[in-house]
Write a protein that holds these residues in place. Sequence first.
Motif, PDB file in Angstrom:
ATOM      1  N   ASN A   1     190.796 -13.179 -24.141  1.00 49.50           N
ATOM      2  CA  ASN A   1     190.048 -14.014 -23.649  1.00 49.50           C
ATOM      3  C   ASN A   1     188.757 -13.764 -23.632  1.00 49.50           C
ATOM      4  O   ASN A   1     187.544 -12.671 -24.061  1.00 49.50           O
ATOM      5  CB  ASN A   1     190.551 -14.421 -21.769  1.00 49.50           C
ATOM      6  CG  ASN A   1     190.251 -12.594 -21.235  1.00 49.50           C
ATOM      7  OD1 ASN A   1     189.891 -12.118 -21.803  1.00 49.50           O
ATOM      8  ND2 ASN A   1     191.179 -12.689 -20.191  1.00 49.50           N
TER       9      ASN A   1
ATOM     10  N   ASP B   1     196.314 -12.810 -22.544  1.00 50.69           N
ATOM     11  CA  ASP B   1     194.544 -12.684 -22.304  1.00 50.69           C
ATOM     12  C   ASP B   1     194.170 -11.815 -23.063  1.00 50.69           C
ATOM     13  O   ASP B   1     193.309 -11.132 -23.057  1.00 50.69           O
ATOM     14  CB  ASP B   1     194.883 -11.413 -20.785  1.00 50.69           C
ATOM     15  CG  ASP B   1     195.139 -12.949 -20.325  1.00 50.69           C
ATOM     16  OD1 ASP B   1     194.896 -14.023 -19.947  1.00 50.69           O
ATOM     17  OD2 ASP B   1     196.099 -12.878 -18.784  1.00 50.69           O
TER      18      ASP B   1
ATOM     19  N   LYS C   1     188.419 -20.757 -26.888  1.00 46.81           N
ATOM     20  CA  LYS C   1     188.989 -19.422 -25.562  1.00 46.81           C
ATOM     21  C   LYS C   1     187.609 -20.382 -24.659  1.00 46.81           C
ATOM     22  O   LYS C   1     188.040 -19.663 -23.510  1.00 46.81           O
ATOM     23  CB  LYS C   1     188.433 -18.190 -25.608  1.00 46.81           C
ATOM     24  CG  LYS C   1     190.035 -17.708 -26.215  1.00 46.81           C
ATOM     25  CD  LYS C   1     191.187 -18.124 -26.003  1.00 46.81           C
ATOM     26  CE  LYS C   1     191.850 -17.806 -26.725  1.00 46.81           C
ATOM     27  NZ  LYS C   1     193.424 -17.981 -26.446  1.00 46.81           N
TER      28      LYS C   1
END
Length: 453
Positions: free
Chosen positions: A244, A241, A276
């Motif tokens: 992201n 993450d 992404k």
Amino acid sequence: MKTRITILLAALFMSFNFSFAQQDEECMNNLSIFDSYVKTKKYDDAYEPWKIVRNKCPKFNRAIYVHGEKILTHKIENSTGADQVAHINDLMLLYDQSRENFPSKYDEGEVLVDKANLAYKYREELNKTDEQLYNMFDSAYVKDAKNFTSAKGLYTYFSLAVDLFDAGKKPAQEMFDKYDDVNELIENLIAGYTTKLNTYAAKEEAGTLTKKEARYKSSYESNIEAFENQILGSMDKKLGDRANCEVLIPLYEKNYENNKNDGIWLQRAMNRMYAKGCKEDPLFLKLVQQKNSLEPSADTSYYLYLLTGEQKYFDQTLELEADPLKKARLYKKLANELKSKGSYSQARQYYMESMKLNPSDGSPYLSIAAMYAKSANNCGDSNFNKRAVFWLAALEAEKAGRVDGRLKSAAAKTAASYRASAPSKSDIFTEGNAGQTIRVGCWIGRSITVPNI
């Protein structure tokens, strides 16, 4: 220093300097002794005669370094404390000496990566910090990136960059840059292996591949699989993450003005946003348009095609891309997009174009097979003929396993599952059409012969 599979022991001894050997019988005798011990894995017995040759005749034969790595690795693994650290440092020195004495056989990048991998493995014993270890890998990248080919080393290099970011010692942009640096190295390695693989694809399909060629093919496939499925996948998992859309968009918006004339920055930013799933954000279009105004490329044209749906941009994509492997990936990428939208006929066309350019990639066959299977209920005029589509799907899946050894197992299982959905022997008997040809309609437009029972 990795022992290359192409090096045979006989070749090592053929490289003797015989005139020198005659001058120093002690080195010749001890070389023979430690070689004999190494062949039987008696590394402790090999240690002393090996040291004599290494110290007295360091240029005598490359076996000093090939076998020396095995001897010292054994010593490291079977010692502790100060003795272990001494052996680790000695192996570091041996790596340097291998390049010093046989520079044409040991590339700088290879040696530096081997030292970095060793230091990372024994980082606690050597009291190495993440920064020190990262700098060792970075030195290999900066000095000789083309010979930085260690899968383990490439992953560790990137992983350390992420760890340093988490520790507040590297900014996000530098972490992303390192991901791109390593990713590009891996893509180049994969491209090299793929080019070699493609020379065997036609022979594999025709059944004329020699045993030697089959070994090479298997080796290239294993390398590609390691990089694609293990290293790249592990890198994405490690990044997680941290990359992201919620992170990327504000970062790129903040840095856009300072980098809007930097083609490399723009290329990497738009690639990461696409990867992404951030292509719906206005910033993605802004990046693509800016890159296209500076340096029109196959990538920018492709992204403009995805954003606008205008065929002219895809035509431009193919026109601008000269590299056959990259063009194959573009065809496959477009085919995947079309498949996800249910445009199966067009998707198949582009999958087939992709396979013409990269015949050792069997994944398009599996994708075509999946589209056949999904269309079975819509592409037959009877229950039997609808289920017959699964024979077509199985045949396509089996092609994947024939041309691409990496997919052999998956292709066999997929084909078996499709055949299980096809008409059974009792169905064929009831229908009374064994050996007949069935024309499959709708977008598929193919024929299939009913098996004889």
